[in-house]
Design an enzyme around this catalytic site. Structure first.
Site, short mmCIF file in Angstrom:
data_model
loop_
_atom_site.label_atom_id
_atom_site.label_comp_id
_atom_site.label_asym_id
_atom_site.label_seq_id
_atom_site.Cartn_x
_atom_site.Cartn_y
_atom_site.Cartn_z
N LYS A 115 0.88 -1.33 -0.04
CA LYS A 115 -0.10 -0.09 0.01
C LYS A 115 0.80 1.24 -0.01
O LYS A 115 0.43 2.33 -0.66
CB LYS A 115 -0.96 0.06 1.16
N LYS A 208 -4.95 -10.01 -7.37
CA LYS A 208 -6.00 -10.03 -6.62
C LYS A 208 -7.34 -9.18 -7.06
O LYS A 208 -6.93 -8.03 -7.50
CB LYS A 208 -5.59 -9.86 -5.14
N LYS A 211 -10.83 -3.46 -4.89
CA LYS A 211 -11.17 -2.16 -4.96
C LYS A 211 -10.51 -1.03 -5.58
O LYS A 211 -10.92 -0.16 -6.10
CB LYS A 211 -11.58 -1.57 -3.43
P1 AMP Z 1 -11.06 -5.09 2.81
O1 AMP Z 1 -11.98 -4.39 1.58
O2 AMP Z 1 -9.57 -4.76 2.33
O3 AMP Z 1 -11.64 -4.26 4.07
O4 AMP Z 1 -11.17 -6.35 2.82
C1 AMP Z 1 -12.38 -6.97 3.38
C2 AMP Z 1 -12.54 -8.37 3.64
O5 AMP Z 1 -12.43 -8.91 2.27
C3 AMP Z 1 -11.37 -9.15 4.23
O6 AMP Z 1 -11.51 -10.15 4.86
C4 AMP Z 1 -10.35 -9.50 3.11
O7 AMP Z 1 -9.46 -10.42 3.36
C5 AMP Z 1 -11.45 -9.70 2.16
N1 AMP Z 1 -10.85 -9.62 0.69
C6 AMP Z 1 -10.57 -8.51 0.07
N2 AMP Z 1 -10.40 -9.01 -1.41
C7 AMP Z 1 -10.57 -10.26 -1.41
C8 AMP Z 1 -10.36 -11.21 -2.52
N3 AMP Z 1 -9.79 -10.62 -3.56
N4 AMP Z 1 -10.37 -12.57 -2.31
C9 AMP Z 1 -10.80 -12.77 -1.17
N5 AMP Z 1 -11.36 -12.08 -0.03
C10 AMP Z 1 -11.08 -10.73 -0.23
#
Ligand code: AMP
Ligand code: TRP
Length: 345
Positions: A115, A208, A211
């Site tokens: 990041k 991956k 967002k």
């Molecule tokens: P965040 O959007 O970074 O707050 O992520 C929220 C949750 O979604 C966390 O548990 C991440 O590990 C999961 N997550 C985010 N991106 C992925 C992805 N591409 N595949 C699986 N889980 C994800």
């Protein structure tokens, strides 16, 4: 006081659109754990300001994550749904954990490196210390289980290290105050399992789904229309081969493996079962089946999210009620933690 044995905590940041990776890697699991566990699900707005200080419409972004939780089937009456900044104890415990965690531990965090990018000197101190806040989120409730996607594994290891160091360094005081021989904080178990712990981009099978990826075609958002979902799946990158008949046949085919994993997670099957079902078929057959399944599962969530977002006062009252209930647990923990540290008052 005994420790809870089946308490789940997890959080999602209110930054940008929720996508299929968030849903399959996290939210769908949150829903499934409700029957067997006492669950606390948090919109982690304090985390949202670590990467970018000024957020566009943070209030609505916060409501949207809460709406996604509820629309996906989380019951905020039986469990707790709230936003982090309403419970001040998160910040307080995070500060104390900044003093427990070691520089070297945080310097190893790969998410910070990703990041912060090339200009790490210009990253906020908050972004660097973010894993301490995450550990505080979990341990404030002495949660035993944390469902997350694969990318959070290292942060959960750090949470375990913080709990273990705290339990060890304060062992005498913890016993003195009668908190038991097993230590004060639990050594939390991550729940990272199933076919979709790491959903990949629809445009590049080695990245991956995220967002922050500029191309919207790389991800399916929870707010996408049925047409958009179908179009994104139709245009998803694949290879020209038909689907194999064994899992080994997917090993060197990241895009195919990803779509099979998505199908498996959406339908509640293993990837192996999906491979046997579609063995030998072309993507021309598999993609429409996947699109149909994705629309069937996501459209009702989308509709329900929109309804909730049309009634922000209702969402706000759910979050305020959740925060009230979370605060009761958080305040008790902080009272005991202050006692263990030996602060006056
Ligand atoms: P965040 O959007 O970074 O707050 O992520 C929220 C949750 O979604 C966390 O548990 C991440 O590990 C999961 N997550 C985010 N991106 C992925 C992805 N591409 N595949 C699986 N889980 C994800
Ligand atoms: N760091 C997590 C992410 O980016 C979000 C998060 C914050 C979290 N606190 C948490 C996840 C506590 C699980 C438990 O996805």
């Amino acid at each position: 006081m005994g420790q809870p044995t089946n308490r789940v905590f997890s959080g999602i940041q209110p930054t940008g659109n929720l996508h299929l990776g968030n849903y399959l890697g996290a939210i769908k699991k949150f829903v499934a754990l409700q029957d067997s566990h006492e669950c606390i699900y948090c919109v982690v707005d304090l985390h949202a300001v670590t990467a970018q200080l000024v957020q566009d419409d943070l209030k609505n972004q916060t409501r949207e994550i809460a709406a996604a939780f509820i629309a996906s089937g989380i019951d905020p009456a039986k469990h707790i749904v709230f936003n982090q900044s309403q419970v001040r104890e998160h910040a307080e415990l995070a500060w104390l954990f900044n003093c427990v965690a070691r520089m070297g531990w945080l310097q190893r965090m790969t998410q910070f490196k990703d990041k912060a990018g090339k200009n790490a000197q210009n990253a906020s101190v908050g972004l660097f210390a973010y894993p301490s806040l995450m550990a505080a989120d979990i341990l404030l409730y002495r949660a035993t289980h944390v469902p997350v996607g694969d990318d959070q594994k290292q942060h959960l290891e750090l949470t375990r290290d913080i709990a273990a160091k705290f339990n060890n360094d304060f062992a005498e005081k913890i016993k003195e105050f009668g908190h038991g021989d097993e230590g004060y904080f639990p050594i939390t178990d991550p729940i990272i399992e199933g076919p979709a712990t790491r959903v990949m981009s629809l445009r590049a099978g080695n990245n991956k789904m995220s967002k922050s990826e500029p191309s919207d075609m790389s991800r399916i958002n929870l707010t996408d229309s049925a047409d958009d979902i179908a179009k994104k799946i139709r245009k998803a990158k694949t290879d020209p081969e038909p689907l194999p008949d064994t899992m080994e046949g997917l090993a060197e085919r990241p895009e195919a493996k990803n779509l099979v994993g998505i199908y498996a997670a959406l339908s509640g099957q293993t990837s192996k079962a999906v491979v046997s079902e579609f063995a030998g078929q072309q993507f021309g057959t598999f993609k429409p089946a996947l699109a149909e399944l994705a629309v069937e599962k996501l459209a009702p969530i989308n509709t329900e999210m929109r309804k909730l977002m049309d009634n922000p006062d209702h969402v706000d009252s759910i979050l305020a009620d959740g925060a009230d209930r979370a605060r009761v647990i958080a305040q008790q923990t902080m009272k005991e933690v202050r006692e263990i540290f030996g602060f006056l008052g």
